[in-house]
Design a protein around this motif. Structure first.
Motif, PDB file in Angstrom:
ATOM      1  N   UNK A   1       0.834  -1.214   0.000  1.00 26.79           N
ATOM      2  CA  UNK A   1       0.000   0.000   0.000  1.00 26.79           C
ATOM      3  C   UNK A   1       0.864   1.258   0.000  1.00 26.79           C
ATOM      4  N   UNK A   2       0.260   2.350  -0.400  1.00 24.04           N
ATOM      5  CA  UNK A   2       0.972   3.622  -0.398  1.00 24.04           C
ATOM      6  C   UNK A   2       1.464   3.944   1.011  1.00 24.04           C
ATOM      7  N   UNK A   3       2.703   4.353   1.108  1.00 21.95           N
ATOM      8  CA  UNK A   3       3.290   4.709   2.401  1.00 21.95           C
ATOM      9  C   UNK A   3       2.806   6.098   2.787  1.00 21.95           C
ATOM     10  N   UNK A   4       2.158   6.248   3.935  1.00 23.78           N
ATOM     11  CA  UNK A   4       1.651   7.570   4.328  1.00 23.78           C
ATOM     12  C   UNK A   4       2.761   8.593   4.526  1.00 23.78           C
ATOM     13  N   UNK A   5       3.991   8.114   4.721  1.00 26.87           N
ATOM     14  CA  UNK A   5       5.115   9.026   4.944  1.00 26.87           C
ATOM     15  C   UNK A   5       6.019   9.134   3.715  1.00 26.87           C
ATOM     16  N   UNK A   6       5.551   8.679   2.549  1.00 26.63           N
ATOM     17  CA  UNK A   6       6.397   8.669   1.345  1.00 26.63           C
ATOM     18  C   UNK A   6       6.939  10.057   1.012  1.00 26.63           C
ATOM     19  N   UNK A   7       6.067  11.070   1.049  1.00 29.81           N
ATOM     20  CA  UNK A   7       6.498  12.428   0.707  1.00 29.81           C
ATOM     21  C   UNK A   7       7.509  12.956   1.714  1.00 29.81           C
ATOM     22  N   UNK A   8       7.272  12.689   2.997  1.00 29.77           N
ATOM     23  CA  UNK A   8       8.192  13.158   4.034  1.00 29.77           C
ATOM     24  C   UNK A   8       9.556  12.484   3.896  1.00 29.77           C
ATOM     25  N   UNK A   9       9.549  11.180   3.641  1.00 29.37           N
ATOM     26  CA  UNK A   9      10.804  10.473   3.432  1.00 29.37           C
ATOM     27  C   UNK A   9      11.509  11.004   2.190  1.00 29.37           C
ATOM     28  N   UNK A  10      10.732  11.274   1.139  1.00 31.16           N
ATOM     29  CA  UNK A  10      11.310  11.777  -0.099  1.00 31.16           C
ATOM     30  C   UNK A  10      12.015  13.103   0.082  1.00 31.16           C
ATOM     31  N   UNK A  11      11.462  13.976   0.938  1.00 30.81           N
ATOM     32  CA  UNK A  11      12.100  15.275   1.169  1.00 30.81           C
ATOM     33  C   UNK A  11      13.472  15.117   1.791  1.00 30.81           C
ATOM     34  N   UNK A  12      13.695  13.984   2.456  1.00 32.52           N
ATOM     35  CA  UNK A  12      14.988  13.724   3.082  1.00 32.52           C
ATOM     36  C   UNK A  12      15.767  12.626   2.360  1.00 32.52           C
ATOM     37  N   UNK A  13      15.443  12.448   1.072  1.00 30.06           N
ATOM     38  CA  UNK A  13      16.258  11.593   0.225  1.00 30.06           C
ATOM     39  C   UNK A  13      16.122  10.113   0.446  1.00 30.06           C
ATOM     40  N   UNK A  14      14.947   9.669   0.900  1.00 27.03           N
ATOM     41  CA  UNK A  14      14.748   8.232   1.104  1.00 27.03           C
ATOM     42  C   UNK A  14      13.539   7.776   0.294  1.00 27.03           C
ATOM     43  N   UNK A  15      13.672   6.603  -0.328  1.00 28.94           N
ATOM     44  CA  UNK A  15      12.578   6.027  -1.106  1.00 28.94           C
ATOM     45  C   UNK A  15      11.727   5.130  -0.223  1.00 28.94           C
ATOM     46  N   UNK A  16      10.415   5.162  -0.434  1.00 29.86           N
ATOM     47  CA  UNK A  16       9.545   4.224   0.259  1.00 29.86           C
ATOM     48  C   UNK A  16       9.628   2.870  -0.449  1.00 29.86           C
ATOM     49  N   UNK A  17       8.979   1.873   0.111  1.00 30.38           N
ATOM     50  CA  UNK A  17       9.112   0.505  -0.393  1.00 30.38           C
ATOM     51  C   UNK A  17       8.596   0.359  -1.828  1.00 30.38           C
ATOM     52  N   UNK A  18       7.488   1.002  -2.151  1.00 31.49           N
ATOM     53  CA  UNK A  18       6.947   0.921  -3.510  1.00 31.49           C
ATOM     54  C   UNK A  18       7.955   1.447  -4.522  1.00 31.49           C
ATOM     55  N   UNK A  19       8.510   2.621  -4.239  1.00 30.71           N
ATOM     56  CA  UNK A  19       9.477   3.230  -5.150  1.00 30.71           C
ATOM     57  C   UNK A  19      10.695   2.331  -5.321  1.00 30.71           C
ATOM     58  N   UNK A  20      11.141   1.735  -4.234  1.00 30.95           N
ATOM     59  CA  UNK A  20      12.294   0.838  -4.293  1.00 30.95           C
ATOM     60  C   UNK A  20      12.010  -0.388  -5.155  1.00 30.95           C
ATOM     61  N   UNK A  21      10.855  -0.993  -4.970  1.00 32.17           N
ATOM     62  CA  UNK A  21      10.506  -2.173  -5.760  1.00 32.17           C
ATOM     63  C   UNK A  21      10.456  -1.849  -7.253  1.00 32.17           C
ATOM     64  N   UNK A  22       9.848  -0.722  -7.588  1.00 30.64           N
ATOM     65  CA  UNK A  22       9.759  -0.333  -8.992  1.00 30.64           C
ATOM     66  C   UNK A  22      11.129  -0.011  -9.568  1.00 30.64           C
ATOM     67  N   UNK A  23      12.000   0.576  -8.758  1.00 29.56           N
ATOM     68  CA  UNK A  23      13.359   0.860  -9.219  1.00 29.56           C
ATOM     69  C   UNK A  23      14.120  -0.433  -9.485  1.00 29.56           C
ATOM     70  N   UNK A  24      13.936  -1.421  -8.631  1.00 25.75           N
ATOM     71  CA  UNK A  24      14.592  -2.713  -8.846  1.00 25.75           C
ATOM     72  C   UNK A  24      14.113  -3.337 -10.148  1.00 25.75           C
ATOM     73  N   UNK A  25      12.798  -3.299 -10.372  1.00 27.81           N
ATOM     74  CA  UNK A  25      12.261  -3.863 -11.610  1.00 27.81           C
ATOM     75  C   UNK A  25      12.838  -3.158 -12.826  1.00 27.81           C
ATOM     76  N   UNK A  26      12.872  -1.820 -12.785  1.00 35.09           N
ATOM     77  CA  UNK A  26      13.391  -1.054 -13.909  1.00 35.09           C
ATOM     78  C   UNK A  26      14.877  -1.306 -14.113  1.00 35.09           C
ATOM     79  N   UNK A  27      15.610  -1.460 -13.014  1.00 31.62           N
ATOM     80  CA  UNK A  27      17.042  -1.726 -13.141  1.00 31.62           C
ATOM     81  C   UNK A  27      17.281  -3.045 -13.861  1.00 31.62           C
ATOM     82  N   UNK A  28      16.465  -4.040 -13.543  1.00 34.94           N
ATOM     83  CA  UNK A  28      16.616  -5.334 -14.200  1.00 34.94           C
ATOM     84  C   UNK A  28      16.260  -5.253 -15.676  1.00 34.94           C
TER      85      UNK A  28
END
Length: 484
Positions: free
Chosen positions: A432-459
């Motif tokens: 599910x969407x991380x309720x803190x995704x935007x807050x984490x993003x402001x401090x340079x951290x990816x939430x789990x969804x973003x990380x999973x999609x990045x892994x898929x794209x990297x492959x």
């Protein structure tokens, strides 16, 4: 230009692949097809709102009280000090203890839960590690076991078969399910290691235990918050997550130093050229800087001084050409060493560092913290070169292994497609969407969804096309200046 296009361009220039090869590999460059996800989509595309400054009343408000040990509960705040962690609860200050509840340690990596019989859990147990509640206390990926299983069988639902999977027993969940009537059961929380080059002992990831101390932290001024945006304005639970994510990265960057040093010994055992060895030594030095900055950020967000303790010493995993001097260079024993070196380099370097580069680049998108942004820029630069170095090493192995080249490439392709399928399968049911995704993003951290999609794209857009290009192209020139 897409971030993957840019990274691939720089990567291929560094390792000497002709960019025209892209057209020949267009089938590998299409985004992975993912099934529709029936969850609310996180708003990661919009520009995040600036961090709101607290009013005077908020500044004077007491810290959020700790009312539960369930990190999934709203308003959960981890304990402030290591000694305050209750017995039997996950250690939020590093992977030194077992997790027994859901937690946020691996928000940047694919993770999940699995319950199975003790017999099935023992198939993935670490040898000689004591059991708890009649269950292995820790499980790790066991490729030789995985290959013999029917992974579609319901008894494996929820378990990752990724080569970098590791999990720990959740005693509280196991006890609750047994009390509810499921007597023959063991429950685990697992995650797939996904940050940079890991230090592996077999399939087990090695990191140092955490202890008090500041010798590994950079100058606090280098990672300090801006004067107009103090860290006191950050939601306490978000700040705790930031502290944990950075200390996790710090321990992994610290372990990566040893991983590069072991790689040096293994490459020397196989008579690698000085150009590769010099780059590997330089990469180890980069990881020292990364670790110090990560420990500095962890101290900033947690208010605690912590450093790594002793790190286990690991032997090289190849016997080397000198040990096999009496054998025919075309023998199966020599071939086995080339395959082992290639697979280890691919998993730890080509995969780990390529994914780390793309994740760090995407973490830059919404980062508004100057110190974090500066570190991410350096990580993209350095990890990009490290990824290129790993791919250069694969090129050298395929050339130096002589008649073993075909079996080396075959083993690499088998490993790559198995891991790519796992990455795509993980995106079939995103969290599910991380309720803190935007807050984490402001401090340079990816939430789990973003990380999973990045892994898929990297492959799909970086790793598989690059491996295919190496298999098809005879390259003799390299361009490390691509990352300078």
């Amino acid at each position: 230009m897409r971030d993957t296009d840019l990274l691939r361009h720089r990567l291929w220039v560094q390792i000497g692949l002709p960019l025209a090869t892209v057209a020949l590999l267009s089938a590998c460059d299409e985004p992975a097809k993912v099934k529709p996800v029936k969850v609310e989509t996180a708003n990661t595309g919009a520009t995040p709102e600036p961090t709101k400054q607290p009013d005077d009343a908020a500044k004077k408000a007491p810290a959020v009280a700790r009312t539960t040990t369930d990190s999934a509960s709203p308003g959960y705040v981890p304990p402030a000090r290591i000694q305050d962690i209750p017995e039997g609860e996950f250690d939020y200050f590093g992977p030194a203890r077992d997790p027994f509840t859901e937690h946020e340690e691996e928000d940047g990596c694919p993770a999940g839960d699995w319950c199975g019989t003790p017999e099935n859990a023992r198939k993935f147990a670490i040898e000689h590690m004591p059991e708890q509640l009649g269950c292995p206390s820790k499980i790790i990926a066991q490729p030789q076991v995985t290959n013999s299983l029917n992974k579609k069988d319901k008894q494996w639902d929820g378990l990752s078969f990724h080569p970098m999977m590791q999990g720990r027993l959740m005693t509280s969940v196991t006890t609750e399910k047994r009390e509810a009537g499921q007597k023959d059961i063991c429950c685990y929380h697992w995650f797939e290691y996904c940050s940079g080059r890991p230090l592996l002992d077999g399939d087990d990831m090695i990191v140092a235990e955490l202890r008090e101390g500041s010798s590994w932290s950079c100058d606090p001024a280098k990672v300090a918050a801006p004067d107009d945006r103090p860290d006191s304005a950050i939601d306490p639970s978000v700040r705790a997550r930031l502290a944990q994510l950075w200390v996790d990265d710090a321990l992994m960057e610290h372990a990566a130093i040893a991983a590069f040093e072991r790689a040096t010994l293994e490459l020397m055992a196989m008579a690698a050229p000085p150009s590769l060895l010099g780059e590997v030594q330089a990469a180890a030095s980069d990881e020292v800087e990364h670790a110090m900055h990560c420990f500095g950020l962890a101290a900033r967000f947690s208010g605690l001084d912590r450093e790594p303790g002793p790190l286990a010493s690991l032997e090289p995993r190849v016997r080397g050409l000198a040990a096999l001097a009496d054998h025919d260079p075309d023998s199966a024993e020599v071939g086995a060493d080339w395959i082992r070196l290639a697979i280890d380099t691919f998993v730890e370097g080509c995969v780990g560092e390529t994914i780390a580069t793309l994740v760090a680049r995407r973490a830059q998108r919404h980062c508004q913290d100057p110190a974090t942004l500066a570190l991410l820029e350096q990580i993209v630069e350095d990890e990009g070169r490290h990824a290129g170095l790993a791919w250069q090493t694969i090129q050298w192995i395929t050339e130096a292994s002589g008649k073993h080249s075909d079996v080396v490439l075959e083993a690499l392709e088998h490993q790559a497609h198995a891991m790519a399928e796992e990455a795509e399968r993980a995106c079939e049911q995103l969290p599910p969407a991380d309720p803190h995704a935007a807050a984490l993003g402001r401090y340079g951290r990816c939430d789990r969804r973003t990380e999973l999609l990045a892994r898929r794209d990297a492959w799909s857009q970086l790793i598989l096309p690059t491996l295919a290009a190496i298999a098809q192209t005879d390259t003799s020139e390299q361009g490390p200046e691509a990352w300078t």
